[in-house]
Scaffold this active site. Structure first.
Site, PDB file in Angstrom:
ATOM      1  N   CYS A   1      11.153   9.202   7.335  1.00  0.00           N
ATOM      2  CA  CYS A   1      11.996   8.636   6.279  1.00  0.00           C
ATOM      3  C   CYS A   1      13.214   9.513   5.974  1.00  0.00           C
ATOM      4  CB  CYS A   1      11.167   8.413   5.012  1.00  0.00           C
ATOM      5  SG  CYS A   1       9.785   7.323   5.356  1.00  0.00           S
TER       6      CYS A   1
ATOM      7  N   HIS B   1      15.729   7.980  -0.768  1.00  0.00           N
ATOM      8  CA  HIS B   1      14.857   7.197   0.107  1.00  0.00           C
ATOM      9  C   HIS B   1      13.981   6.318  -0.781  1.00  0.00           C
ATOM     10  CE1 HIS B   1      11.947   5.804   2.851  1.00  0.00           C
ATOM     11  NE2 HIS B   1      10.982   6.599   2.413  1.00  0.00           N
TER      12      HIS B   1
ATOM     13  N   ASN C   1       9.891  -0.098   1.679  1.00  0.00           N
ATOM     14  CA  ASN C   1      10.162   1.183   2.334  1.00  0.00           C
ATOM     15  C   ASN C   1      10.520   0.912   3.792  1.00  0.00           C
ATOM     16  OD1 ASN C   1      10.058   3.635   3.636  1.00  0.00           O
ATOM     17  ND2 ASN C   1       8.179   4.341   2.640  1.00  0.00           N
TER      18      ASN C   1
HETATM   19  N1  COA Z   1      -3.665  -3.487  -3.508  1.00  0.00           N
HETATM   20  C1  COA Z   1      -4.610  -3.254  -4.440  1.00  0.00           C
HETATM   21  N2  COA Z   1      -5.244  -2.073  -4.573  1.00  0.00           N
HETATM   22  C2  COA Z   1      -4.901  -1.086  -3.731  1.00  0.00           C
HETATM   23  C3  COA Z   1      -3.922  -1.251  -2.733  1.00  0.00           C
HETATM   24  C4  COA Z   1      -3.301  -2.513  -2.644  1.00  0.00           C
HETATM   25  N3  COA Z   1      -2.356  -2.789  -1.747  1.00  0.00           N
HETATM   26  N4  COA Z   1      -3.792  -0.103  -2.048  1.00  0.00           N
HETATM   27  C5  COA Z   1      -4.650   0.780  -2.579  1.00  0.00           C
HETATM   28  N5  COA Z   1      -5.322   0.181  -3.606  1.00  0.00           N
HETATM   29  C6  COA Z   1      -6.345   0.747  -4.467  1.00  0.00           C
HETATM   30  C7  COA Z   1      -7.067   1.930  -3.856  1.00  0.00           C
HETATM   31  O1  COA Z   1      -8.123   1.506  -3.041  1.00  0.00           O
HETATM   32  C8  COA Z   1      -7.539   2.653  -5.079  1.00  0.00           C
HETATM   33  O2  COA Z   1      -8.703   2.005  -5.562  1.00  0.00           O
HETATM   34  P1  COA Z   1      -9.905   2.838  -6.233  1.00  0.00           P
HETATM   35  O3  COA Z   1      -9.311   3.498  -7.437  1.00  0.00           O
HETATM   36  O4  COA Z   1     -10.901   1.769  -6.547  1.00  0.00           O
HETATM   37  O5  COA Z   1     -10.340   3.807  -5.197  1.00  0.00           O
HETATM   38  C9  COA Z   1      -6.441   2.429  -6.108  1.00  0.00           C
HETATM   39  O6  COA Z   1      -5.703   1.285  -5.631  1.00  0.00           O
HETATM   40  C10 COA Z   1      -5.490   3.595  -6.238  1.00  0.00           C
HETATM   41  O7  COA Z   1      -5.121   4.045  -4.942  1.00  0.00           O
HETATM   42  P2  COA Z   1      -4.043   5.188  -4.744  1.00  0.00           P
HETATM   43  O8  COA Z   1      -3.873   5.430  -3.282  1.00  0.00           O
HETATM   44  O9  COA Z   1      -4.417   6.359  -5.610  1.00  0.00           O
HETATM   45  O10 COA Z   1      -2.752   4.460  -5.336  1.00  0.00           O
HETATM   46  P3  COA Z   1      -1.366   5.067  -5.710  1.00  0.00           P
HETATM   47  O11 COA Z   1      -1.063   4.848  -7.113  1.00  0.00           O
HETATM   48  O12 COA Z   1      -1.205   6.473  -5.179  1.00  0.00           O
HETATM   49  O13 COA Z   1      -0.360   4.132  -4.881  1.00  0.00           O
HETATM   50  C11 COA Z   1       0.929   4.281  -2.849  1.00  0.00           C
HETATM   51  C12 COA Z   1      -0.454   4.089  -3.458  1.00  0.00           C
HETATM   52  C13 COA Z   1       0.807   4.287  -1.341  1.00  0.00           C
HETATM   53  C14 COA Z   1       1.801   3.143  -3.288  1.00  0.00           C
HETATM   54  C15 COA Z   1       1.526   5.619  -3.358  1.00  0.00           C
HETATM   55  O14 COA Z   1       0.567   6.654  -3.219  1.00  0.00           O
HETATM   56  C16 COA Z   1       2.774   6.047  -2.645  1.00  0.00           C
HETATM   57  O15 COA Z   1       3.811   5.435  -2.760  1.00  0.00           O
HETATM   58  N6  COA Z   1       2.714   7.179  -1.912  1.00  0.00           N
HETATM   59  C17 COA Z   1       3.840   7.758  -1.241  1.00  0.00           C
HETATM   60  C18 COA Z   1       4.212   7.001  -0.022  1.00  0.00           C
HETATM   61  C19 COA Z   1       5.227   7.751   0.742  1.00  0.00           C
HETATM   62  O16 COA Z   1       6.121   8.319   0.171  1.00  0.00           O
HETATM   63  N7  COA Z   1       5.047   7.790   2.063  1.00  0.00           N
HETATM   64  C20 COA Z   1       5.640   8.801   2.878  1.00  0.00           C
HETATM   65  C21 COA Z   1       6.888   8.684   3.418  1.00  0.00           C
HETATM   66  S1  COA Z   1       7.846   7.339   3.065  1.00  0.00           S
END
Ligand code: COA
Length: 325
Positions: free
Chosen positions: A111, A252, A282
């Site tokens: 990214c 980004h 993204n």
């Molecule tokens: N729909 C519904 N629930 C979802 C889901 C979806 N698409 N994806 C994950 N969940 C659930 C998980 O299973 C978890 O459930 P649990 O609490 O029962 O275990 C819960 O939501 C929280 O998951 P978590 O991974 O902690 O969510 P988050 O708030 O961190 O959001 C992202 C997930 C990926 C959106 C976030 O972590 C993010 O944006 N990360 C950075 C991504 C990034 O920058 N990538 C790198 C380079 S671009």
């Protein structure tokens, strides 16, 4: 010589996938996606390739510039979804737009690919090696996303965009400075394991779904805000500016909460922050130039504005740049 952005351009594939479409594919909801990421829709290239998207963005850049394809001296394509493992996607773009006087190559910094590529083109221009460069971020992430994995498939989209960078005899404008970082201790945070020299193509890697993006989203999220804020401060210090001097922050677009977290940490009002994640999702290396192109064409970014670019990507790369437009 400084290097100045003299034109921008973009191309988004026609097909749009909404959060409601995703509800029918995996166990997710529009509400979860919007709340946790800020994404509402994403564009999907189901027929076009990365080079086709990049070439259409390149033609848009040229249309908005005073140069023609034969004037272009360097083409850099930032991508993690190249046309083929070899040759470089830049060469397919060169052929499609007819820029036969240029040389080209690809850069993979996930990214951060666009900012890394901009820094390379900037250095080539400042050294006098070339007078101009097309710098394009282009991705078809839909082709390496695991459509069975709700934690990744909801956040990515496809698209291409870029800029024309040209030499100017004025060191007060253009790319003022850039700072790049990477840390190879975190390569497991986001990875597409195969196919590559470690895991060549085999039935096994396909069965294990190792040809798709695997991401530890939550751990990545925790590192993002601090890293982006830190590198932004670093580059502003290098050019003797501070956050109060910034007219626009173009980040980004990984997650709206990350961008808001950075703005809060550095004390930047959200009305100075460009947000496109709601409609682009993204798009990795394409996300910053897509946001830049939109901000410039919609009249937000104006001549003379100080624009702060910053990025964060796998695994890990992060960077920032300051531009006087
Ligand atoms: N729909 C519904 N629930 C979802 C889901 C979806 N698409 N994806 C994950 N969940 C659930 C998980 O299973 C978890 O459930 P649990 O609490 O029962 O275990 C819960 O939501 C929280 O998951 P978590 O991974 O902690 O969510 P988050 O708030 O961190 O959001 C992202 C997930 C990926 C959106 C976030 O972590 C993010 O944006 N990360 C950075 C991504 C990034 O920058 N990538 C790198 C380079 S671009």
């Amino acid at each position: 010589m400084n290097a100045k952005i003299t034109a921008t351009g973009a191309y988004l594939p026609e097909k749009i996938m909404t959060n409601f479409d995703l509800e029918k594919m995996v166990d997710t909801s529009d509400e979860w996606i919007k709340q946790r990421t800020g994404i509402e829709i994403r564009h999907i290239a189901d027929k076009e390739t990365t080079a086709e998207l990049a070439a259409k963005a390149a033609l848009d850049i040229l249309k908005n510039s005073r140069l023609s394809a034969s004037d272009i001296e360097l083409i850099i394509i930032a991508t993690v979804t190249p046309e083929h493992p070899l040759p470089a996607t830049a060469l397919f773009v060169q052929e499609k737009i007819g820029a036969y006087n240029a040389f080209g190559f690809d850069i993979n910094a996930a990214c951060s690919g666009f900012t890394y590529s901009l820094s390379v083109a900037n250095a080539y221009i400042r050294s006098g090696m070339v007078k101009n460069a097309l710098v394009i971020g282009a991705e078809t992430l839909s082709k390496i996303v695991d459509w069975q994995d709700r934690s990744t498939c909801v956040i990515f989209g496809d698209g291409a965009a870029g800029v024309l960078l040209e030499a100017v005899d004025d060191d007060s404008v253009g790319v003022l400075d850039m700072v790049l970082h990477s840390d190879g201790r975190y390569t497991d945070l986001m990875i597409v394991p195969a196919p590559g020299s470690r895991y060549p193509c085999s039935e096994e890697v396909i069965k294990n779904r190792d040809i798709y993006i695997k991401m530890k989203g939550n751990e990545t999220f925790k590192m993002a805000i601090r890293s982006i804020a830190g590198v932004s401060q670093e580059v502003l210090d290098r050019v003797g500016l501070n956050f109060g001097d910034v007219d626009w922050m173009v980040s980004h677009q990984a997650n709206r909460r990350i961008i808001e977290g950075v703005a809060k940490r550095v004390g930047l009002d959200m009305n100075k922050v460009i947000i496109t994640i709601d409609r682009h999702a993204n798009t990795a290396a394409a996300s910053i130039p897509l946001a830049l192109d939109w901000a410039y064409k919609s009249g937000k970014i104006k001549e003379g504005d100080i624009v702060l670019l910053n990025s964060f990507g796998a695994s890990l790369t992060w960077s920032a740049g300051v531009i006087r437009w």
